[in-house]
Design a protein around this motif. Structure first.
Motif, PDB file in Angstrom:
ATOM      1  N   GLY A  35     -10.147  18.948 -13.240  1.00  0.00           N
ATOM      2  CA  GLY A  35      -9.298  18.939 -12.070  1.00  0.00           C
ATOM      3  C   GLY A  35      -8.401  17.803 -11.896  1.00  0.00           C
ATOM      4  N   LYS A  36      -8.099  17.113 -12.934  1.00  0.00           N
ATOM      5  CA  LYS A  36      -7.333  15.873 -12.720  1.00  0.00           C
ATOM      6  C   LYS A  36      -5.831  16.287 -12.984  1.00  0.00           C
ATOM      7  N   ILE A  37      -5.312  17.178 -13.536  1.00  0.00           N
ATOM      8  CA  ILE A  37      -3.918  17.495 -13.590  1.00  0.00           C
ATOM      9  C   ILE A  37      -3.510  18.007 -12.243  1.00  0.00           C
ATOM     10  N   THR A  38      -2.483  17.609 -11.670  1.00  0.00           N
ATOM     11  CA  THR A  38      -2.186  17.887 -10.513  1.00  0.00           C
ATOM     12  C   THR A  38      -0.362  17.888 -10.287  1.00  0.00           C
ATOM     13  N   THR A  39      -0.266  17.829  -9.161  1.00  0.00           N
ATOM     14  CA  THR A  39       1.247  17.782  -8.845  1.00  0.00           C
ATOM     15  C   THR A  39       1.834  16.598  -8.040  1.00  0.00           C
ATOM     16  N   LEU A  40       3.093  16.255  -8.074  1.00  0.00           N
ATOM     17  CA  LEU A  40       3.437  15.142  -7.621  1.00  0.00           C
ATOM     18  C   LEU A  40       3.216  15.405  -5.984  1.00  0.00           C
ATOM     19  N   GLU A  41       3.452  16.637  -5.503  1.00  0.00           N
ATOM     20  CA  GLU A  41       3.335  16.892  -4.085  1.00  0.00           C
ATOM     21  C   GLU A  41       1.966  16.642  -3.673  1.00  0.00           C
ATOM     22  N   ARG A  42       0.784  16.935  -4.672  1.00  0.00           N
ATOM     23  CA  ARG A  42      -0.480  16.719  -3.922  1.00  0.00           C
ATOM     24  C   ARG A  42      -0.728  15.113  -3.865  1.00  0.00           C
ATOM     25  N   VAL A  43      -0.431  14.554  -5.001  1.00  0.00           N
ATOM     26  CA  VAL A  43      -0.815  13.119  -4.771  1.00  0.00           C
ATOM     27  C   VAL A  43      -0.257  12.219  -4.030  1.00  0.00           C
ATOM     28  N   LEU A  44       0.994  12.693  -3.432  1.00  0.00           N
ATOM     29  CA  LEU A  44       1.773  12.031  -2.384  1.00  0.00           C
ATOM     30  C   LEU A  44       1.064  11.972  -0.735  1.00  0.00           C
ATOM     31  N   GLU A  45      -0.132  12.682  -0.936  1.00  0.00           N
ATOM     32  CA  GLU A  45      -0.941  12.876   0.320  1.00  0.00           C
ATOM     33  C   GLU A  45      -1.826  11.364   0.322  1.00  0.00           C
ATOM     34  N   TYR A  46      -1.786  10.932  -0.586  1.00  0.00           N
ATOM     35  CA  TYR A  46      -2.479   9.613  -0.451  1.00  0.00           C
ATOM     36  C   TYR A  46      -1.645   8.330  -0.133  1.00  0.00           C
ATOM     37  N   PHE A  47      -0.476   8.595  -0.002  1.00  0.00           N
ATOM     38  CA  PHE A  47       0.419   7.350   0.418  1.00  0.00           C
ATOM     39  C   PHE A  47       0.878   7.660   1.763  1.00  0.00           C
ATOM     40  N   HIS A  48       0.682   6.220   2.573  1.00  0.00           N
ATOM     41  CA  HIS A  48       1.075   6.271   3.910  1.00  0.00           C
ATOM     42  C   HIS A  48       1.482   4.837   4.366  1.00  0.00           C
ATOM     43  N   ASP A  49       2.094   4.756   5.451  1.00  0.00           N
ATOM     44  CA  ASP A  49       2.701   3.363   6.010  1.00  0.00           C
ATOM     45  C   ASP A  49       1.587   2.287   5.785  1.00  0.00           C
ATOM     46  N   GLY A  50       2.032   1.083   5.521  1.00  0.00           N
ATOM     47  CA  GLY A  50       1.130  -0.106   5.741  1.00  0.00           C
ATOM     48  C   GLY A  50       0.018   0.055   4.504  1.00  0.00           C
ATOM     49  N   MET A  51       0.050   0.749   3.593  1.00  0.00           N
ATOM     50  CA  MET A  51      -0.874   0.502   2.297  1.00  0.00           C
ATOM     51  C   MET A  51      -0.439  -0.443   1.275  1.00  0.00           C
ATOM     52  N   THR A  52      -1.546  -0.738   0.674  1.00  0.00           N
ATOM     53  CA  THR A  52      -1.478  -1.411  -0.754  1.00  0.00           C
ATOM     54  C   THR A  52      -1.098  -0.582  -1.831  1.00  0.00           C
ATOM     55  N   ILE A  53      -0.202  -0.761  -2.687  1.00  0.00           N
ATOM     56  CA  ILE A  53      -0.038  -0.004  -4.026  1.00  0.00           C
ATOM     57  C   ILE A  53      -0.009  -1.197  -5.148  1.00  0.00           C
ATOM     58  N   MET A  54      -0.586  -0.752  -6.078  1.00  0.00           N
ATOM     59  CA  MET A  54      -0.570  -1.680  -7.202  1.00  0.00           C
ATOM     60  C   MET A  54       0.099  -0.879  -8.418  1.00  0.00           C
ATOM     61  N   PHE A  55       1.060  -1.383  -9.233  1.00  0.00           N
ATOM     62  CA  PHE A  55       1.926  -0.658 -10.009  1.00  0.00           C
ATOM     63  C   PHE A  55       1.980  -1.260 -11.517  1.00  0.00           C
ATOM     64  N   GLY A  56       2.109  -0.481 -12.407  1.00  0.00           N
ATOM     65  CA  GLY A  56       2.203  -1.257 -13.763  1.00  0.00           C
ATOM     66  C   GLY A  56       3.716  -1.246 -14.024  1.00  0.00           C
ATOM     67  N   GLY A  57       3.833  -1.897 -15.388  1.00  0.00           N
ATOM     68  CA  GLY A  57       5.112  -2.102 -15.714  1.00  0.00           C
ATOM     69  C   GLY A  57       5.834  -3.356 -15.620  1.00  0.00           C
ATOM     70  N   PHE A  58       6.791  -3.528 -16.630  1.00  0.00           N
ATOM     71  CA  PHE A  58       7.304  -5.017 -16.721  1.00  0.00           C
ATOM     72  C   PHE A  58       9.019  -5.139 -16.752  1.00  0.00           C
ATOM     73  N   GLY A  59       9.482  -5.446 -15.783  1.00  0.00           N
ATOM     74  CA  GLY A  59      10.835  -5.511 -15.675  1.00  0.00           C
ATOM     75  C   GLY A  59      11.302  -3.820 -15.455  1.00  0.00           C
ATOM     76  N   GLY A  60      10.420  -2.972 -15.107  1.00  0.00           N
ATOM     77  CA  GLY A  60      10.493  -1.466 -14.840  1.00  0.00           C
ATOM     78  C   GLY A  60       9.937  -0.777 -16.193  1.00  0.00           C
ATOM     79  N   VAL A  61      10.010  -1.427 -17.119  1.00  0.00           N
ATOM     80  CA  VAL A  61       9.554  -0.597 -18.373  1.00  0.00           C
ATOM     81  C   VAL A  61       8.030  -0.519 -18.160  1.00  0.00           C
ATOM     82  N   GLY A  62       7.786   0.972 -18.187  1.00  0.00           N
ATOM     83  CA  GLY A  62       6.369   1.077 -18.218  1.00  0.00           C
ATOM     84  C   GLY A  62       5.786   1.499 -16.721  1.00  0.00           C
ATOM     85  N   SER A  63       6.772   1.426 -15.694  1.00  0.00           N
ATOM     86  CA  SER A  63       6.757   1.959 -14.167  1.00  0.00           C
ATOM     87  C   SER A  63       6.831   3.429 -14.123  1.00  0.00           C
TER      88      SER A  63
END
Length: 230
Positions: free
Chosen positions: A6-34
């Motif tokens: 059940g791990k493969i899903t859609t962008l629309e479904r995972v966007l439910e986790y995102f909301h105003d004022g939250m903390t997001i950690m992101f991968g990448g270096f100068g954009g590469v890998g983000s």
């Protein structure tokens, strides 16, 4: 591919986790890998007042820089912001709080968060006003150290070359960069991947991030960054 975990899903479904004022950690270096598909989805959802944790603020139109340049971030914890002039501008105007952390220490703070260690000790920047600002100092064996708090996030977003149904991840060359550590440090970790393969198709010796750290996998719509040689 039966997606039995059940791990493969859609962008629309995972966007439910995102909301105003939250903390997001992101991968990448100068954009590469983000993860550009995830970042674009967050941008279109219109959420604001974000705390962003990652190596840097990307470029204005690449990587996490899109969120910064469109004033979606209230705070950034990063090793540098120089590649995105909007970050410096907003910081000077008081619109963006920036916590600078030396690159190696930043990654160690993220790693500590991923393995459940509350803080690390570091002598890097102990006499630097910017680095040491608001941080406790601990003396061990007669030497002073900064107490660097571990970093975690409500959601970690990463990019990988391949994933299987369990969420095991393989990265591509330097796009691996900070992603494996970031994947460990989110309450929820979402991986955007270039290719999803059936379970058992990945060489176990090539897997970098075990699926136990990954909650959701979505297919990428393509990257917005280029390799240095391109």
């Amino acid at each position: 591919m039966n997606n039995q975990f059940g791990k493969i899903t859609t962008l629309e479904r995972v966007l439910e986790y995102f909301h105003d004022g939250m903390t997001i950690m992101f991968g990448g270096f100068g954009g590469v890998g983000s993860p550009p598909t995830l970042i674009e989805g967050i941008l279109k959802k219109g959420i604001r007042n974000l705390t962003l944790i990652g190596n840097d603020t990307g470029f204005p139109h690449i990587g996490i820089g899109k969120l910064v340049s469109q004033e979606r971030a209230a705070k950034v914890i990063a090793s540098h912001i120089g590649s995105n002039p909007f970050a410096g501008k907003f910081m000077q105007e008081g619109k963006l709080e920036v916590e600078f952390s030396p690159q190696g220490i930043l990654m160690e703070r993220i790693r500590a968060g991923g393995v459940g260690i509350p803080a690390i000790l570091s002598d890097i920047g102990v006499d630097n006003e910017i680095v040491a600002k608001n941080k406790p100092v601990y003396t061990l064996n007669g030497k002073k150290y900064l107490v660097e708090a571990a970093l975690t996030a409500e959601v970690s977003i990463v990019y990988a070359k391949k994933a299987d149904e369990y969420g095991n991840l393989i990265y591509d060359k330097s796009a691996r960069n900070t992603n494996p550590l970031v994947a460990m440090a989110g309450d929820i970790t979402i991986a955007e991947v270039g290719e999803i393969v059936p379970l058992g198709r990945l060489n176990p010796e090539e897997i970098v991030t075990p699926g136990v750290f990954v909650d959701h996998v979505i297919p990428s719509k393509g990257v917005d960054w280029k390799w240095a040689w391109e």
